[in-house]
Design an enzyme around this catalytic site. Structure first.
Site, PDB file in Angstrom:
ATOM      1  CB  SER A 115       1.774  -1.296   2.458  1.00  0.00           C
ATOM      2  OG  SER A 115       2.065  -1.878   1.238  1.00  0.00           O
ATOM      3  CD  GLU A 210      -4.381  -0.225   0.998  1.00  0.00           C
ATOM      4  OE1 GLU A 210      -3.532   0.781   0.432  1.00  0.00           O
ATOM      5  OE2 GLU A 210      -3.041  -1.137   1.441  1.00  0.00           O
ATOM      6  CG  HIS A 275      -0.254   2.999   0.174  1.00  0.00           C
ATOM      7  ND1 HIS A 275      -1.214   1.301   0.119  1.00  0.00           N
ATOM      8  CD2 HIS A 275       0.836   2.731   0.714  1.00  0.00           C
ATOM      9  CE1 HIS A 275      -0.235   0.815   0.115  1.00  0.00           C
ATOM     10  NE2 HIS A 275       1.192   1.061   0.720  1.00  0.00           N
TER      11      HIS A 275
END
Length: 305
Positions: A115, A210, A275
């Site tokens: 992330s 992502e 995630h």
């Protein structure tokens, strides 16, 4: 380009937990530390991992404190791996506060995070020439049993974790690509455009993308920005991960297909990183083969030495 593969962990290895971005839930941190200790690892926790910025509640402590924790952890000769407690936002704010010459002198270490940690992956890969692990964070809500198992295999037995495929992986563009794995979180990659230490993908790279909690139109905007900046020039294949909280997956798929399908590259959908439950640990900076027809990403050699 062949980056240095840090040494794998073993029973008794010392790892450091840091929080370079958002504030950390004490309960999840304790649970994550317990998992690491169950692997017979010695865990050191940064002084400010449970800190809070005095004015900005979305940051775990001041920029200087978060950078200091990371610097100390990496430069500690006893520490073999630095693991992010969680993501959120804030990693970019510490990049210019790190002494990269000192970090390089400390020698190769394992770095794990995902992330927001994408910016640290980029910087560590380019500045320290190291393979890194885009994987689950120990104080994150998605550090479930399957994610733990794959991370443990990658850390201790990396030769057993070379073939990656998600439970719902599908072909989005046929063919086979070979190249160096790069990428991570779409928002962080886009946010890095224009920075002095901006590092575009090397020619022939396999790009991983992502994101989380981004509406389809925002994903459209970010991909369009990267396309207009020439960021996909030379990319040989694309692996798309999870898009949790990004609206209907059909909409996200339509956006990515509309913008990226015309590149004519091998591409897979929902490879199982990012995630999502059972988050896979994906090495960045390694030579790999993306087989879009088989729906697999296979690393040529173990991520860790």
């Amino acid at each position: 380009m062949r980056r240095v593969h840090p040494p794998r962990l073993r029973r008794g290895s010392t790892v450091a937990v840091v929080a370079p971005a958002g504030p950390v839930d004490p309960r999840l941190l304790a649970e994550g530390i317990a998992v690491l200790e169950s692997w017979d690892l010695t865990v050191r926790v940064g002084d400010h991992v449970l800190g809070h910025h005095p004015k900005l509640p979305y940051l775990a402590g001041s920029d200087a404190d978060r950078a200091r924790d990371f610097q100390r952890a990496w430069c500690d000769p006893a520490v073999e791996a630095v693991i992010c407690a969680r993501g959120g936002y804030g990693g970019q704010r510490v990049l210019d506060l790190l002494d990269w010459s000192e970090l390089a002198a400390a020698g190769p270490k394992v770095f794990v995070g995902s992330s927001d940690a994408t910016c640290l992956h980029d910087a560590i890969g380019a500045r320290l020439d190291l393979v890194t692990l885009f994987g689950p964070m120990i104080a994150g809500a998605l550090f479930d049993v399957d994610a733990q198992r794959h991370l443990q295999d990658t850390l201790f037995y990396p030769e057993s974790a070379r073939r990656l495929i998600g439970p719902t992986t599908a072909t989005a563009g046929h063919g086979v690509a070979r190249g160096i794995t790069v990428g991570g979180n779409l928002s962080l990659i886009t946010a890095g455009l224009g920075a002095a230490d901006y590092f575009p993908p090397p020619d022939g790279a396999i790009l991983l993308l992502e994101d989380v909690n981004e509406a389809p139109y925002r994903i459209d905007r970010m991909l369009t920005q990267l396309l207009r900046a020439g960021w996909f020039t030379g990319v040989s294949g694309i692996a798309l991960g999870s898009w949790a909280g990004c609206g209907q997956l059909e909409e996200v798929y339509t956006v990515t297909e509309d913008l990226l399908g015309g590149l004519g590259l091998p591409m897979v959908w929902e490879l199982g990183f990012g995630h999502c439950p059972g988050q896979l640990t994906v090495p960045l900076g390694v030579e790999a083969v993306l087989d879009a027809d088989d729906g697999t990403l296979t690393v040529d050699e173990a991520a860790l030495a």
